[in-house]
Design an enzyme around this catalytic site. Structure first.
Site, PDB file in Angstrom:
ATOM      1  N   ASN A   1       0.770  -1.168   0.025  1.00 61.35           N
ATOM      2  CA  ASN A   1       0.132   0.129   0.062  1.00 61.35           C
ATOM      3  C   ASN A   1       0.981   1.371  -0.179  1.00 61.35           C
ATOM      4  O   ASN A   1       1.912   1.375   1.041  1.00 61.35           O
ATOM      5  CB  ASN A   1      -0.869   0.015   1.267  1.00 61.35           C
ATOM      6  CG  ASN A   1      -1.729   1.243   1.389  1.00 61.35           C
ATOM      7  OD1 ASN A   1      -1.378   2.254   1.240  1.00 61.35           O
ATOM      8  ND2 ASN A   1      -3.116   0.916   1.687  1.00 61.35           N
TER       9      ASN A   1
ATOM     10  N   GLU B   1     -10.567  -9.597   3.424  1.00 60.93           N
ATOM     11  CA  GLU B   1      -9.207  -9.414   4.184  1.00 60.93           C
ATOM     12  C   GLU B   1      -9.613  -9.189   5.622  1.00 60.93           C
ATOM     13  O   GLU B   1     -10.255  -8.379   6.024  1.00 60.93           O
ATOM     14  CB  GLU B   1      -8.861  -8.196   3.473  1.00 60.93           C
ATOM     15  CG  GLU B   1      -7.670  -7.652   4.095  1.00 60.93           C
ATOM     16  CD  GLU B   1      -6.776  -6.449   3.391  1.00 60.93           C
ATOM     17  OE1 GLU B   1      -7.170  -5.949   2.325  1.00 60.93           O
ATOM     18  OE2 GLU B   1      -5.946  -5.705   4.047  1.00 60.93           O
TER      19      GLU B   1
ATOM     20  N   THR C   1      -6.801   6.379  10.594  1.00 61.81           N
ATOM     21  CA  THR C   1      -6.788   5.351   9.654  1.00 61.81           C
ATOM     22  C   THR C   1      -7.957   4.267   9.415  1.00 61.81           C
ATOM     23  O   THR C   1      -8.763   4.601  10.314  1.00 61.81           O
ATOM     24  CB  THR C   1      -5.578   4.381   9.784  1.00 61.81           C
ATOM     25  OG1 THR C   1      -5.390   3.551   8.757  1.00 61.81           O
ATOM     26  CG2 THR C   1      -5.454   3.771  11.058  1.00 61.81           C
TER      27      THR C   1
ATOM     28  N   HIS D   1       0.886   6.474   1.831  1.00 57.45           N
ATOM     29  CA  HIS D   1       1.795   7.308   2.582  1.00 57.45           C
ATOM     30  C   HIS D   1       2.901   7.762   1.946  1.00 57.45           C
ATOM     31  O   HIS D   1       3.612   8.798   2.433  1.00 57.45           O
ATOM     32  CB  HIS D   1       2.134   6.622   3.990  1.00 57.45           C
ATOM     33  CG  HIS D   1       0.911   6.188   4.873  1.00 57.45           C
ATOM     34  ND1 HIS D   1       0.010   7.461   5.083  1.00 57.45           N
ATOM     35  CD2 HIS D   1       0.269   5.103   5.124  1.00 57.45           C
ATOM     36  CE1 HIS D   1      -1.068   6.742   5.697  1.00 57.45           C
ATOM     37  NE2 HIS D   1      -0.888   5.250   5.810  1.00 57.45           N
TER      38      HIS D   1
ATOM     39  N   ARG E   1      -7.132  12.664   1.416  1.00 63.14           N
ATOM     40  CA  ARG E   1      -6.069  12.970   2.293  1.00 63.14           C
ATOM     41  C   ARG E   1      -4.808  12.600   1.725  1.00 63.14           C
ATOM     42  O   ARG E   1      -3.765  13.111   2.204  1.00 63.14           O
ATOM     43  CB  ARG E   1      -6.253  12.659   3.497  1.00 63.14           C
ATOM     44  CG  ARG E   1      -6.146  11.180   3.961  1.00 63.14           C
ATOM     45  CD  ARG E   1      -6.181  11.000   5.668  1.00 63.14           C
ATOM     46  NE  ARG E   1      -7.787  10.771   6.022  1.00 63.14           N
ATOM     47  CZ  ARG E   1      -7.982  10.560   7.089  1.00 63.14           C
ATOM     48  NH1 ARG E   1      -7.242   9.666   7.757  1.00 63.14           N
ATOM     49  NH2 ARG E   1      -9.279  10.600   7.454  1.00 63.14           N
TER      50      ARG E   1
END
Ligand code: PXP
Length: 239
Positions: A6, A150, A99, A9, A48
């Site tokens: 992922n 998941e 998160t 960030h 974001r």
């Protein structure tokens, strides 16, 4: 074991200064070079980190597999139709959370998930639901037409080695039930190269989605090495 990185960030860091760098497309390519099986991105309602333009650029550049995490909203259905990711992971979303804090409540939101399942069938996109390892949620995921669940590892990751036994057992039992229901099983949230081992050792889990720790390690060791070290930790546990 499939490892999906992922890269949200990378964009968090870029957006902190409003610069053009670090570039998520470049990050995705390095992850792929380092052996990632797929790239995961979360297009949040408030944008974001990943922005619409990032998602488009990544769709054009990812050579492995694109897993788009999103909320089950009408807006995201439209974006999915345009973007055509390989996999969609539906997640709960609250604007004020730092998160993704909990799993999706499939049991009480079936009516919202049905249209996504229809869309995924129409476009041949794999549908994954991010849920707690709770038998009722796992059964509902199968009923709603998901191909994968998941399992949320956030709680496991917050516990110490001495106290996480019961949570690990819950993940094992959930993974077994999901596999019995012919669902593919993934896991993710909060995992890093130190705590991934016991989760990676669960035979039914075939995919891990890991982000924050990979980007954090990359600050000190570079992104390619960060992905390789994580892969090595997974391989050690899988033997
Ligand atoms: N899986 C899902 C569904 C997520 O929402 C996230 C966080 O965006 C992750 C995995 C990755 O979590 P982390 O960044 O803590 O590795």
């Amino acid at each position: 074991m499939r490892l999906h990185i992922n890269i949200d960030h990378v964009c968090t860091l870029r957006n902190a200064r409003g610069t053009r760098y670090p570039d998520p497309v470049f990050a995705a390519s390095i992850c792929e070079l380092a052996g990632a099986d797929g790239i995961t991105l979360h297009l949040r309602e408030d944008r974001r980190h990943i922005k619409d333009a990032d998602a488009k650029a990544l769709r054009a550049s990812i050579g492995t597999l694109m897993n788009l995490e999103c909320a089950a909203t009408d807006e995201m259905r439209g974006i999915v139709r345009e973007l055509r990711p390989d996999v969609i992971t539906l997640v709960p979303e609250r604007r004020e959370e730092r998160t993704t804090e909990g799993g999706l409540d499939v049991v009480s939101t079936r009516d919202k998930l049905g249209p996504f399942a229809d869309l995924c069938r129409e476009l041949s996109i794999k549908l994954s639901l991010f849920i707690a390892a709770d038998p009722a949620q796992i059964r509902a995921a199968a009923e709603v037409g998901a191909q994968q669940v998941e399992l949320h590892t956030g709680e496991y990751c917050e516990l110490s080695e001495a106290t996480r036994g019961a949570e690990l057992e819950r993940l094992r039992t959930g993974a077994r039930l999901a596999a019995e229901l012919s669902l593919d099983v993934a896991a993710g949230h909060g995992l890093n190269r130190h705590n991934v081992g016991p989760v990676a050792a669960i035979a039914e889990i075939e995919e891990l989605n890991i982000g924050h720790a990979v980007i954090a390690d990359a600050v000190f060791m570079g992104l390619e090495r960060s992905v390789r070290e994580l892969r090595a930790a997974i391989q050690r546990a899988r033997k």
